[in-house]
Design a protein around this motif. Sequence first.
Motif, PDB file in Angstrom:
ATOM      1  N   ASN A   1       0.865  -1.174   0.000  1.00  0.00           N
ATOM      2  CA  ASN A   1       0.000   0.000   0.000  1.00  0.00           C
ATOM      3  C   ASN A   1       0.906   1.229   0.000  1.00  0.00           C
ATOM      4  O   ASN A   1       1.561   1.510   1.007  1.00  0.00           O
ATOM      5  CB  ASN A   1      -0.886   0.048   1.253  1.00  0.00           C
ATOM      6  N   PRO A   2       0.975   1.971  -1.096  1.00  0.00           N
ATOM      7  CA  PRO A   2       1.875   3.126  -1.113  1.00  0.00           C
ATOM      8  C   PRO A   2       1.344   4.256  -0.236  1.00  0.00           C
ATOM      9  O   PRO A   2       0.139   4.413  -0.065  1.00  0.00           O
ATOM     10  CB  PRO A   2       1.895   3.531  -2.589  1.00  0.00           C
ATOM     11  N   ALA A   3       2.260   5.037   0.311  1.00  0.00           N
ATOM     12  CA  ALA A   3       1.855   6.161   1.155  1.00  0.00           C
ATOM     13  C   ALA A   3       1.201   7.271   0.342  1.00  0.00           C
ATOM     14  O   ALA A   3       0.417   8.059   0.869  1.00  0.00           O
ATOM     15  CB  ALA A   3       3.062   6.706   1.915  1.00  0.00           C
TER      16      ALA A   3
ATOM     17  N   THR B   1       5.913 -15.969  -7.489  1.00  0.00           N
ATOM     18  CA  THR B   1       4.817 -15.211  -6.894  1.00  0.00           C
ATOM     19  C   THR B   1       4.568 -13.988  -7.753  1.00  0.00           C
ATOM     20  O   THR B   1       5.206 -13.793  -8.797  1.00  0.00           O
ATOM     21  CB  THR B   1       5.107 -14.835  -5.432  1.00  0.00           C
ATOM     22  N   GLN B   2       3.652 -13.126  -7.320  1.00  0.00           N
ATOM     23  CA  GLN B   2       3.261 -11.959  -8.080  1.00  0.00           C
ATOM     24  C   GLN B   2       3.334 -10.732  -7.179  1.00  0.00           C
ATOM     25  O   GLN B   2       3.299 -10.834  -5.954  1.00  0.00           O
ATOM     26  CB  GLN B   2       1.849 -12.102  -8.661  1.00  0.00           C
ATOM     27  N   SER B   3       3.440  -9.577  -7.811  1.00  0.00           N
ATOM     28  CA  SER B   3       3.526  -8.332  -7.054  1.00  0.00           C
ATOM     29  C   SER B   3       2.318  -7.457  -7.335  1.00  0.00           C
ATOM     30  O   SER B   3       1.629  -7.622  -8.347  1.00  0.00           O
ATOM     31  CB  SER B   3       4.804  -7.574  -7.414  1.00  0.00           C
ATOM     32  N   CYS B   4       2.096  -6.509  -6.418  1.00  0.00           N
ATOM     33  CA  CYS B   4       1.022  -5.533  -6.624  1.00  0.00           C
ATOM     34  C   CYS B   4       1.334  -4.301  -5.789  1.00  0.00           C
ATOM     35  O   CYS B   4       1.707  -4.417  -4.620  1.00  0.00           O
ATOM     36  CB  CYS B   4      -0.335  -6.117  -6.218  1.00  0.00           C
ATOM     37  N   VAL B   5       1.198  -3.140  -6.389  1.00  0.00           N
ATOM     38  CA  VAL B   5       1.202  -1.881  -5.656  1.00  0.00           C
ATOM     39  C   VAL B   5      -0.241  -1.390  -5.666  1.00  0.00           C
ATOM     40  O   VAL B   5      -0.835  -1.210  -6.724  1.00  0.00           O
ATOM     41  CB  VAL B   5       2.155  -0.854  -6.283  1.00  0.00           C
ATOM     42  N   LEU B   6      -0.782  -1.202  -4.487  1.00  0.00           N
ATOM     43  CA  LEU B   6      -2.223  -0.999  -4.363  1.00  0.00           C
ATOM     44  C   LEU B   6      -2.608   0.471  -4.563  1.00  0.00           C
ATOM     45  O   LEU B   6      -3.244   1.117  -3.736  1.00  0.00           O
ATOM     46  CB  LEU B   6      -2.724  -1.513  -3.012  1.00  0.00           C
TER      47      LEU B   6
END
Length: 438
Positions: free
Chosen positions: A193-195, A220-225
């Motif tokens: 979760n980016p600031a 695995t996989q990545s995500c920036v929410l």
Amino acid sequence: MIFHQALGTQSFTFKDLKELLAKATPLRTGDVLAGIAAINNRERVAAQYALAELPLKHFLKELVIPYETDEVSRLIIDDFNADAFKLISHLTVGDFRNWLLTDEVSTEELKKLSSGLTPEMVAAVAKLMRNQDLIYVASKCEVQTSFRNTLGKKGHFSTRLQPNHPTDDAKGIAAAILDGLLLGNGDAVIGINPATDNLKITSDLLKMLDGIIQQNEIPTQSCVLSHITTMMTLMEQNAPVDLVFQSIGGTEATNKSFGVNIAMLQEAYDMALSLNRGTVGNNVMYFETGQGSSLSANAHHGVDQQTCETRSYALARKFNPLLINTVVGFIGPEYLYDGKQITRAGLEDHFCGKLMGLPMGVDVCYTNHAEADQDDMDNLLTLLATAGCNYIIGVPGADDIMLNYQSTSYHDSAYIRKLLGLRSAPEFENWLNERFPL
């Protein structure tokens, strides 16, 4: 339709399906705040009796939010699978509960049925269930998804590694990722979760995550929410986007408050699919939900928060997500007052999502001003794991220092896997054994 129900010498009247569902809901502060909760347990029981006698077919005739005024209602009706529904079309809500609890109802039957269920049917049957009923039926559901690994297999239990940092500091995030991986976290996703929703910061975080995954060959996989519009812009710029995230709700107005609609979700979904970044599957969406979000946005239309929540699952279902989770205690005690209400809501959400065919996870969490503590979270975690929950969240020390709430720690997944003999995603487990042999 007006519903009447006698209880002893007293008679109760419920003006429509929306009121009946609200009054039948186990007590929670959000419905009290909205002014739609039962006035006492006697009225609640009367509503549950009336709901138990209601034919499931009725949910196709009376909508809690009109078809003409809400695109989620239109989606629910337009995507309804009448052929799948035939299996249970003769049942009442009470009969449906009894049928679900029988040993004869198998995992395969529930899988075939899922597209023939509206969220209101599922929310209704949940209101008639004890906690053990919610656990038992959910444990019979199996929903598998895949991207770079396979999630949701029976006997497996995954985690989102959540290395949030209050200033998006790369070193702090990297340290939290390493800590999580060494404790077996991150097979569901490494998700930040980016600031801020800044384009450059989001892009830098995506590149950092992709570098860690590719350099170490982590399945695995990545995500920036970040918001979905941010991610669409970055996909156009060829940023390394694995999963597209968005918070969603169960009404058109709720989603408008999040800055999204169905057409936008469809566009982002198509863009993510076109990237072809998955190696073993193409489930590319990640959704988060939570009871109370529609009330927070003044977008609930008088519908109780559990039914609104379940309607959001119909929206998620359209886009075949890799992951969906309810952030169950995140909004606060105005909606779920204490550990008991959070526990009930978590079990309801998991049950409803799984029955509708979704790869359901739960952020087992609470805010510091709620009447709850980590013992409540330990209890809910253990109950959800026995119910077959696909994944939980892993946060350093169970304390998210960026979002300022309490969740589950990296160690909690180790506890539950040891306790119940559960394993991480197969591909991820093989990687752990190769990189960190015991």
